[in-house]
Design an enzyme around this catalytic site. Structure first.
Site, PDB file in Angstrom:
ATOM      1  CG  ASP A 184      45.192  60.800  18.370  1.00 33.11           C
ATOM      2  OD1 ASP A 184      45.320  59.973  19.304  1.00 33.11           O
ATOM      3  OD2 ASP A 184      44.203  61.549  18.258  1.00 33.11           O
ATOM      4  CE1 TYR A 238      38.793  63.381  16.455  1.00 30.74           C
ATOM      5  CE2 TYR A 238      40.864  62.484  15.660  1.00 30.74           C
ATOM      6  CZ  TYR A 238      40.093  62.980  16.692  1.00 30.74           C
ATOM      7  OH  TYR A 238      40.637  63.093  17.947  1.00 30.74           O
ATOM      8  CE  LYS A 248      41.419  60.075  20.118  1.00 28.75           C
ATOM      9  NZ  LYS A 248      41.937  60.232  18.744  1.00 28.75           N
ATOM     10  CG  HIS A 300      36.315  60.243  21.003  1.00 25.97           C
ATOM     11  ND1 HIS A 300      36.298  60.329  19.630  1.00 25.97           N
ATOM     12  CD2 HIS A 300      36.909  61.390  21.428  1.00 25.97           C
ATOM     13  CE1 HIS A 300      36.855  61.472  19.243  1.00 25.97           C
ATOM     14  NE2 HIS A 300      37.229  62.129  20.324  1.00 25.97           N
TER      15      HIS A 300
END
Length: 321
Positions: A39, A44, A73, A106
């Site tokens: 994921d 990130y 996302k 997201h």
């Protein structure tokens, strides 16, 4: 379109807040430990390193691309339809793959566009170098973003699309206009935030549900968004069950998440925890255990834009009532 329960592994490896220098090695180790569900997200900031780890695992013969379920996302700054494919293609390039198994919106938050060549990931602040940096909202209807997400499926870039951090009202609305129905709802959920009604609603729409932060406070302590005392793993009911079933408290909480019908994506930066978090399929919790853990609910949300946007970015922007 809905994700079949046996298509996406119920336990995934969450990649939020894993240091870039550790990411490739941790991804390869996770795949070696048996993980097939990763994921990820543009925000990130480590997708290129995730891609390195995937390549290492494939080169070592640990898996093929087809063995993996890769989720990413769409970040908030790419909500305008003309930027959705650009964002997806950047993620694909960073991960080193030609399709995603799942691509999620997201947040239901549209922010002003920041070109990839200017700053990536763009994060929350539009102009971080200015004297008065701001989080700048862009009035983009979620329906327009969804149409562009649907186009990604039609182009073969993604297999499934879905949403994160939606509430019940947004989910009802999405289901009314979606030509390609969402396959997944990803939400924060753990024993302190069971979100039972939202999970039930999603399941009534035949949406699969993924719980992020399934162990609760741990990921938020270092961000000063939670205290160590808020750890669900120290609750007596969890400790008692763990002793009885001869499992760790984390395994008990993750088993609760899977047994209630959600996928879970625990994050760890410790190799020894990888196998522990995955080893939850050879025992079951009783109905009484499930109820006792669910009764820990206190509607405690750790990841709340209505709180952290104001504290960190100077903008009050709640998305939950």
């Amino acid at each position: 379109m809905s994700v079949k329960q046996d298509a996406m592994p119920a336990v995934g490896f969450g990649l939020w807040k894993i240091d870039k220098s550790d990411t490739a090695g941790m991804v390869c180790q996770a795949i070696k430990a048996g993980y097939r569900h990763l994921d990820s997200a543009a925000d990130y900031g480590n997708e290129a390193e995730v891609g390195d780890g995937i390549r290492q695992a494939i080169e070592q013969g640990l898996c093929t691309r087809q063995d993996l379920w890769l989720t990413s996302k769409l970040w908030n700054t790419f909500h305008r339809p003309e930027h959705v494919r650009e964002a997806c293609e950047k993620t694909l390039a960073d991960l080193g793959v030609d399709y995603l198994d799942l691509y999620l919106v997201h947040f239901p938050i549209a922010l002003k566009y920041v070109p990839i060549g200017e700053r990536y990931p763009p994060e929350w602040i539009f102009n971080p170098d200015d004297d008065n940096p701001e989080m700048v909202v862009d009035p983009v209807p979620l329906s327009e973003t969804w149409r562009a997400m649907e186009a990604l499926v039609q182009a073969g870039l993604v297999r499934n699309i879905g949403v994160c951090n939606y509430n019940s009202a947004l989910l009802h609305d999405l289901m009314a206009y979606a030509s390609i129905k969402p396959a997944m709802l990803q939400i924060e959920s753990h024993p302190y935030l069971t979100q039972a009604r939202l999970v039930r609603l999603a399941q009534s729409y035949e949406l699969a549900v993924t719980a992020f932060s399934p162990l609760g406070a741990g990921s938020y302590v270092e961000l000063e968004m939670a205290s160590q005392q808020e750890s669900v793993l120290g609750q007596s009911v969890v400790l008692d069950i763990a002793r009885r079933v001869q499992r760790t408290p984390a395994q008990v909480v993750l088993r609760w998440g899977v047994q209630r019908g959600t996928a879970v994506i625990p994050k760890t930066s410790r190799v020894e925890r990888l196998a522990e978090n995955l080893a939850i399929f050879d025992f079951e919790l009783s109905d009484d255990d499930m109820v006792a853990i669910s009764e820990l609910n206190r509607n405690r949300r750790f990841n709340d834009p209505g709180t952290f946007c104001e504290q960190a970015f100077g903008r009050f922007y709640p998305i939950y009532d």
